[in-house]
Design a protein around this motif. Structure first.
Motif, mmCIF file in Angstrom:
data_model
loop_
_atom_site.group_PDB
_atom_site.id
_atom_site.type_symbol
_atom_site.label_atom_id
_atom_site.label_comp_id
_atom_site.label_asym_id
_atom_site.label_seq_id
_atom_site.Cartn_x
_atom_site.Cartn_y
_atom_site.Cartn_z
ATOM 1 N N VAL A 74 32.001 23.666 59.434
ATOM 2 C CA VAL A 74 31.000 24.099 58.440
ATOM 3 C C VAL A 74 30.748 25.605 58.591
ATOM 4 C CG1 VAL A 74 28.555 23.918 57.790
ATOM 5 C CG2 VAL A 74 29.859 21.849 58.314
ATOM 6 N N ASN A 75 30.873 26.332 57.486
ATOM 7 C CA ASN A 75 30.583 27.778 57.530
ATOM 8 C C ASN A 75 29.525 28.201 56.523
ATOM 9 O OD1 ASN A 75 32.284 28.699 59.600
ATOM 10 N ND2 ASN A 75 34.053 28.342 58.259
ATOM 11 N N ASP A 76 29.257 27.333 55.568
ATOM 12 C CA ASP A 76 28.284 27.645 54.539
ATOM 13 C C ASP A 76 26.893 27.796 55.179
ATOM 14 O OD1 ASP A 76 27.373 27.301 51.554
ATOM 15 O OD2 ASP A 76 26.120 25.933 52.755
ATOM 16 N N SER A 77 26.179 28.880 54.831
ATOM 17 C CA SER A 77 24.935 29.157 55.560
ATOM 18 C C SER A 77 23.851 28.100 55.306
ATOM 19 C CB SER A 77 24.423 30.566 55.253
ATOM 20 O OG SER A 77 24.277 30.692 53.879
ATOM 21 N N ASP A 78 23.787 27.534 54.093
ATOM 22 C CA ASP A 78 22.779 26.486 53.830
ATOM 23 C C ASP A 78 23.057 25.241 54.678
ATOM 24 O OD1 ASP A 78 21.527 28.035 52.050
ATOM 25 O OD2 ASP A 78 22.339 27.048 50.261
ATOM 26 N N MET A 79 24.343 24.886 54.736
ATOM 27 C CA MET A 79 24.703 23.688 55.517
ATOM 28 C C MET A 79 24.464 23.928 57.018
ATOM 29 S SD MET A 79 27.917 21.818 53.853
ATOM 30 C CE MET A 79 28.650 22.356 52.370
ATOM 31 N N LEU A 80 24.770 25.149 57.453
ATOM 32 C CA LEU A 80 24.524 25.453 58.870
ATOM 33 C C LEU A 80 23.032 25.347 59.181
ATOM 34 C CD1 LEU A 80 26.896 28.477 59.617
ATOM 35 C CD2 LEU A 80 26.889 26.264 60.757
ATOM 36 N N GLU A 81 22.246 25.791 58.230
ATOM 37 C CA GLU A 81 20.790 25.706 58.420
ATOM 38 C C GLU A 81 20.351 24.247 58.544
ATOM 39 O OE1 GLU A 81 17.232 27.371 55.861
ATOM 40 O OE2 GLU A 81 18.854 28.819 56.050
ATOM 41 N N GLU A 82 20.935 23.385 57.685
ATOM 42 C CA GLU A 82 20.595 21.942 57.766
ATOM 43 C C GLU A 82 20.980 21.368 59.126
ATOM 44 O OE1 GLU A 82 21.432 18.930 54.803
ATOM 45 O OE2 GLU A 82 21.368 20.465 53.248
ATOM 46 N N MET A 83 22.138 21.826 59.626
ATOM 47 C CA MET A 83 22.570 21.335 60.939
ATOM 48 C C MET A 83 21.596 21.779 62.025
ATOM 49 S SD MET A 83 26.672 21.988 60.550
ATOM 50 C CE MET A 83 26.968 22.254 62.276
ATOM 51 N N GLU A 84 21.171 23.045 61.944
ATOM 52 C CA GLU A 84 20.229 23.554 62.960
ATOM 53 C C GLU A 84 18.893 22.808 62.885
ATOM 54 O OE1 GLU A 84 21.942 28.084 63.484
ATOM 55 O OE2 GLU A 84 19.844 27.820 62.915
#
Ligand code: SAM
Ligand code: SF4
Length: 496
Positions: A74-84
């Motif tokens: 995953v590199n998309d910033s929104d998806m990374l935020e969801e992961m965090e």
């Protein structure tokens, strides 16, 4: 010991029958082709699939290596935020706002191995070699527990006949035997975790009897070829499988509390995360218990160790935070250890994302605590540290950020280990005991060791914690209150 007997000792270290039985068609469980394929196959990132994976993590179920590969890509910033956000949620669910602290204690830096990245490797003639005597160990403990207030150690040994299993047993006994009077009570080390070379089954049984806490061995790199290049074939450490199956031997020896790790920077970081998750899944499927902790140290410079500067694969801070997030999601029940190798700023962010244990007031030179050596003594230590803050400073910062430092070691002493603790962690039950014990042990430490400023900040946090206990655990509040009062009167080491 002269060099002939050292050579004889080396020949006895590896017992092929203790790992070969686990190989399938002569192969271990790290299937490189499969890992590489999974990393390249799982690239089609879809928000719905991501959410399904995150929901699985929230159920405190380990992710498969396919799912882990998916998260790593995953590199998309929104998806990374969801992961965090999910990593933060899971950490809260399993460990609430507790951080456990410990100190590293290096007892000897003699080593027969030649790991290219390590300051202790046998060829490094600039390292001052030393093995602490019983009296010297006692002096270190007097400072660590009597002056700083540590209750938990990770004891580190090089691989050498001068620090063999008998030395380890004696040193563990010596450590547990030191009790120091403090301002209002007393302090002692209540848990000795060990980071040592891979041991044999009989030796592991003896270590368990001596009171070994978590047994930690890092694979360094899961990538076979890189492992071969960094650990010369003729050395004991040169045997990848002997090391990979250490924890299998530990379980056979009755040790159910094991810590795995990889040294990040030796090979591609995504591959190493896949290796760690494969290791955790292998232990879960064979023994029903995953690793109690995962460590993910990053390579640091070491004195007279040019390899580190020249060759290592950079793991940026951004990659590092992502790998912490992915590990938190992939092995949601495990304790995650971050050390003072990392800077204060990075540590602050990592606590939020999933780290549960850390060190402070750390000195890794041999004999450095009692001889008042500075935090960085290149010729006596394995590598350099980035964060040399005191335990008092770290605890203050943690308390300001809403974290309570727990010195609790009760779980282990009440049999809440191995499969018992796995179940308690997965269902969130362990957290109840931990919260109460965290407050009790934090009170002890504040009274005995805190600076005025830290005590003031810590007490505000304690008030909030006690209110939470009253509100969320009314059935346990009365027993807890009685214990809390006993602690304030100077009684020590009381736990539920
Ligand atoms: N000698 C034993 C062994 O190798 O397993 C035990 C401990 S070794 C002293 C502890 C760990 O330190 C190693 O497993 C390795 O991951 C880490 N280490 C070695 N050199 C390092 C370096 N230059 N920077 C950061 N960590 C390092
Ligand atoms: Fe020895 Fe461990 Fe350093 Fe390798 S990492 S040289 S085995 S102390």
């Amino acid at each position: 010991m002269n060099s002939t007997s050292t050579q004889d000792w080396i020949k006895t270290r590896i017992k092929p029958e203790e790992y070969k039985k686990y190989l399938v068609n002569d192969k271990d469980f790290i299937d490189e082709e499969e890992i590489t394929r999974k990393l390249s196959d799982n690239k089609n990132i879809d928000k719905n699939k991501l959410r399904d994976i995150l929901a699985k993590s929230l159920e405190i179920s380990s992710l498969s290596t396919d799912e882990t590969a998916y998260l790593l890509n995953v590199n998309d910033s929104d998806m990374l935020e969801e992961m965090e956000e999910m990593a933060i949620k899971i950490k809260k669910k399993v460990y609430d706002n507790r951080i456990v602290t410990f100190a590293p204690l290096y007892l000897g830096n003699n080593c027969i191995n030649s790991c290219l990245y390590c300051g202790f490797r046998v060829e490094n003639k600039k390292t001052k070699r030393q093995v602490l005597s019983t009296d010297e160990i006692k002096k270190e403990i007097e400072v660590l527990t009597g002056k700083i207030g540590h209750k938990r150690l990770i004891v580190v040994y090089g691989e050498h006949p001068s620090t063999d299993v008998n030395y380890m047993i004696e040193s563990i006994k010596t450590i547990y035997g030191v009790k120091v009077a403090t301002k209002y009570g007393h302090s002692e080390i209540r848990r000795v975790n060990v980071n040592a070379a891979p041991m044999q089954i009989d030796e592991l049984k003896k270590l368990k009897q001596a009171g070994l806490g978590t047994y930690q061995v890092f694979q360094e790199t899961y990538h076979h070829d890189t492992y071969r290049k960094l650990h010369p074939k003729q050395t004991v450490k040169g045997n990848y499988s002997w090391r990979l199956y250490t924890m299998h031997r530990a379980f056979e020896a009755g040790i159910d509390d094991v810590g795995i790790g990889a040294l990040f920077g030796l090979y591609d970081w995504k591959f190493e995360v896949m290796g760690l998750v494969s290791h955790a899944l292998e232990l879960e499927s064979r023994f029903g218990i995953g690793p109690h902790t995962i460590s993910f140290p990053r390579l640091e410079t070491a004195q007279n160790t040019p390899y580190v500067k020249k060759k290592f694969q950079n793991v940026t801070d951004r990659d590092f935070k992502k790998l912490i997030t992915v590990l938190r999601l992939a092995v949601p029940y495990t304790g995650m250890i971050l050390t003072a190798r990392e800077t204060a700023a990075l540590r602050k962010e990592a606590f939020k994302l999933g780290v549960t244990q850390t060190d402070a007031s750390s000195k890794i030179g041999i004999g450095a605590y009692s001889s008042k050596l500075s935090s960085q003594t290149g010729d006596k230590q394995q590598f350099y540290l980035a964060d040399t803050r005191s335990l008092d400073e770290l605890i203050r910062e943690l308390a300001l950020d809403g974290y309570i430092t727990s010195f609790c070691t009760a779980g282990y002493r009440c049999g809440r280990t191995g499969s018992n603790i796995m179940q308690l962690l997965k269902t969130g039950t362990e957290g109840k005991y931990c919260k109460l014990n965290a407050v009790l042990t934090f009170r002890e430490w504040l009274d005995d060791f805190a600076s005025t400023q830290t005590k003031e900040i810590g007490e505000k946090l304690i008030v909030n914690e006690i209110n939470e206990i009253k509100e969320k655990m009314p059935a346990m509040y009365s027993e807890f209150s009685k214990m809390y009062k006993r602690i304030t009167r100077g009684e020590r080491d009381i736990y539920i």
